[in-house]
Scaffold this motif. Sequence first.
Motif, PDB file in Angstrom:
ATOM      1  N   ARG A  76       0.845  -1.200   0.000  1.00 40.15           N
ATOM      2  CA  ARG A  76       0.000   0.000   0.000  1.00 40.15           C
ATOM      3  C   ARG A  76       0.873   1.240   0.000  1.00 40.15           C
ATOM      4  N   THR A  77       0.235   2.358  -0.260  1.00 39.10           N
ATOM      5  CA  THR A  77       0.905   3.650  -0.205  1.00 39.10           C
ATOM      6  C   THR A  77       0.322   4.426   0.959  1.00 39.10           C
ATOM      7  N   VAL A  78       1.190   5.040   1.760  1.00 43.12           N
ATOM      8  CA  VAL A  78       0.741   5.896   2.855  1.00 43.12           C
ATOM      9  C   VAL A  78       1.340   7.283   2.655  1.00 43.12           C
ATOM     10  N   TYR A  79       0.735   8.253   3.305  1.00 40.03           N
ATOM     11  CA  TYR A  79       1.194   9.637   3.217  1.00 40.03           C
ATOM     12  C   TYR A  79       1.827  10.019   4.543  1.00 40.03           C
ATOM     13  N   VAL A  80       2.957  10.692   4.466  1.00 42.42           N
ATOM     14  CA  VAL A  80       3.780  10.975   5.633  1.00 42.42           C
ATOM     15  C   VAL A  80       3.834  12.481   5.852  1.00 42.42           C
ATOM     16  N   SER A  81       3.717  12.898   7.122  1.00 36.78           N
ATOM     17  CA  SER A  81       3.842  14.322   7.456  1.00 36.78           C
ATOM     18  C   SER A  81       4.603  14.474   8.764  1.00 36.78           C
ATOM     19  N   SER A  82       5.056  15.693   9.017  1.00 37.86           N
ATOM     20  CA  SER A  82       5.877  16.012  10.176  1.00 37.86           C
ATOM     21  C   SER A  82       5.117  16.885  11.155  1.00 37.86           C
ATOM     22  N   SER A  83       5.357  16.667  12.441  1.00 39.79           N
ATOM     23  CA  SER A  83       4.770  17.539  13.461  1.00 39.79           C
ATOM     24  C   SER A  83       5.409  18.924  13.426  1.00 39.79           C
ATOM     25  N   HIS A  84       6.633  19.018  12.945  1.00 38.17           N
ATOM     26  CA  HIS A  84       7.385  20.273  12.902  1.00 38.17           C
ATOM     27  C   HIS A  84       8.062  20.398  11.538  1.00 38.17           C
ATOM     28  N   PRO A  85       7.291  20.699  10.479  1.00 36.86           N
ATOM     29  CA  PRO A  85       7.844  20.675   9.122  1.00 36.86           C
ATOM     30  C   PRO A  85       8.971  21.679   8.878  1.00 36.86           C
ATOM     31  N   GLU A  86       9.095  22.680   9.743  1.00 35.73           N
ATOM     32  CA  GLU A  86      10.182  23.643   9.582  1.00 35.73           C
ATOM     33  C   GLU A  86      11.499  23.116  10.172  1.00 35.73           C
ATOM     34  N   GLU A  87      11.434  22.117  11.046  1.00 39.44           N
ATOM     35  CA  GLU A  87      12.632  21.575  11.687  1.00 39.44           C
ATOM     36  C   GLU A  87      12.947  20.140  11.270  1.00 39.44           C
ATOM     37  N   MET A  88      11.914  19.372  10.908  1.00 35.95           N
ATOM     38  CA  MET A  88      12.091  17.993  10.456  1.00 35.95           C
ATOM     39  C   MET A  88      11.308  17.841   9.154  1.00 35.95           C
ATOM     40  N   ILE A  89      12.024  17.772   8.046  1.00 33.83           N
ATOM     41  CA  ILE A  89      11.419  17.739   6.722  1.00 33.83           C
ATOM     42  C   ILE A  89      11.297  16.291   6.259  1.00 33.83           C
ATOM     43  N   VAL A  90      10.096  15.906   5.839  1.00 38.21           N
ATOM     44  CA  VAL A  90       9.876  14.586   5.256  1.00 38.21           C
ATOM     45  C   VAL A  90      10.338  14.669   3.803  1.00 38.21           C
ATOM     46  N   ARG A  91      11.306  13.851   3.440  1.00 39.15           N
ATOM     47  CA  ARG A  91      11.902  13.947   2.096  1.00 39.15           C
ATOM     48  C   ARG A  91      10.964  13.480   0.995  1.00 39.15           C
ATOM     49  N   ASP A  92      10.104  12.518   1.268  1.00 40.89           N
ATOM     50  CA  ASP A  92       9.127  12.060   0.276  1.00 40.89           C
ATOM     51  C   ASP A  92       7.826  11.821   1.019  1.00 40.89           C
ATOM     52  N   GLU A  93       6.826  12.626   0.729  1.00 42.75           N
ATOM     53  CA  GLU A  93       5.573  12.564   1.491  1.00 42.75           C
ATOM     54  C   GLU A  93       4.690  11.380   1.120  1.00 42.75           C
ATOM     55  N   GLU A  94       5.041  10.660   0.053  1.00 42.83           N
ATOM     56  CA  GLU A  94       4.334   9.447  -0.338  1.00 42.83           C
ATOM     57  C   GLU A  94       5.284   8.277  -0.122  1.00 42.83           C
ATOM     58  N   LEU A  95       4.871   7.308   0.676  1.00 42.48           N
ATOM     59  CA  LEU A  95       5.728   6.170   1.000  1.00 42.48           C
ATOM     60  C   LEU A  95       5.064   4.884   0.535  1.00 42.48           C
ATOM     61  N   ASP A  96       5.748   4.173  -0.376  1.00 43.12           N
ATOM     62  CA  ASP A  96       5.246   2.884  -0.862  1.00 43.12           C
ATOM     63  C   ASP A  96       5.736   1.794   0.074  1.00 43.12           C
ATOM     64  N   LEU A  97       4.783   1.041   0.612  1.00 41.48           N
ATOM     65  CA  LEU A  97       5.108  -0.044   1.529  1.00 41.48           C
ATOM     66  C   LEU A  97       4.906  -1.381   0.817  1.00 41.48           C
ATOM     67  N   PRO A  98       5.942  -2.208   0.768  1.00 39.28           N
ATOM     68  CA  PRO A  98       5.794  -3.521   0.136  1.00 39.28           C
ATOM     69  C   PRO A  98       4.982  -4.466   1.019  1.00 39.28           C
ATOM     70  N   GLU A  99       4.431  -5.501   0.404  1.00 37.85           N
ATOM     71  CA  GLU A  99       3.672  -6.498   1.157  1.00 37.85           C
ATOM     72  C   GLU A  99       4.559  -7.139   2.214  1.00 37.85           C
ATOM     73  N   ASP A 100       4.093  -7.125   3.466  1.00 34.30           N
ATOM     74  CA  ASP A 100       4.811  -7.731   4.595  1.00 34.30           C
ATOM     75  C   ASP A 100       6.283  -7.336   4.636  1.00 34.30           C
ATOM     76  N   GLY A 101       6.569  -6.079   4.367  1.00 36.35           N
ATOM     77  CA  GLY A 101       7.945  -5.592   4.375  1.00 36.35           C
ATOM     78  C   GLY A 101       8.013  -4.237   5.065  1.00 36.35           C
TER      79      GLY A 101
END
Length: 144
Positions: A76-101
């Motif tokens: 599945r694909t999940v979307y990632v965000s930061s509690s403090h986007p000015e101090e901790m930047i998520v490099r790719d906001e879309e994360l592909d998760l492999p089956e059972d991985g």
Amino acid sequence: AADSDDDSSEDSSASDKSAASSKSSSSKSSSSSSGSSSGSETGHPRVRPSLVQDLDLPVGQAKVKKLAYPNEGAARTVYVSSSHPEEMIVRDEELDLPEDGAGKLGLQFQEQDEECDKVFYVYFSKTEGGKPFDCIELRVAFDE
């Protein structure tokens, strides 16, 4: 496709550290850092963290960290965000998760001018900008 641009980053498996070992001090640690984050801690975490991880980062340098986010079940694909986007930047906001991985999550921490401890949250949602279903608590110590 080499996955080794790790000169300034480290791989960490979020599942290596269990939330159980730090549940008892979770709320105390979270509130102790609120003074150094200009009140932006309010409202965090938005969901109970499933994982807690401690990180040590150097003062005076921006750093990239890579975390493994485990997935049990179908790909599945999940979307990632930061509690403090000015101090901790998520490099790719879309994360592909492999089956059972596990999916690799890149986070860039901005430079801190002085030693401090901060708590950040990485949120995961099913839709972009959606309500998070999970989060990881990162307790970061910026040291010389």
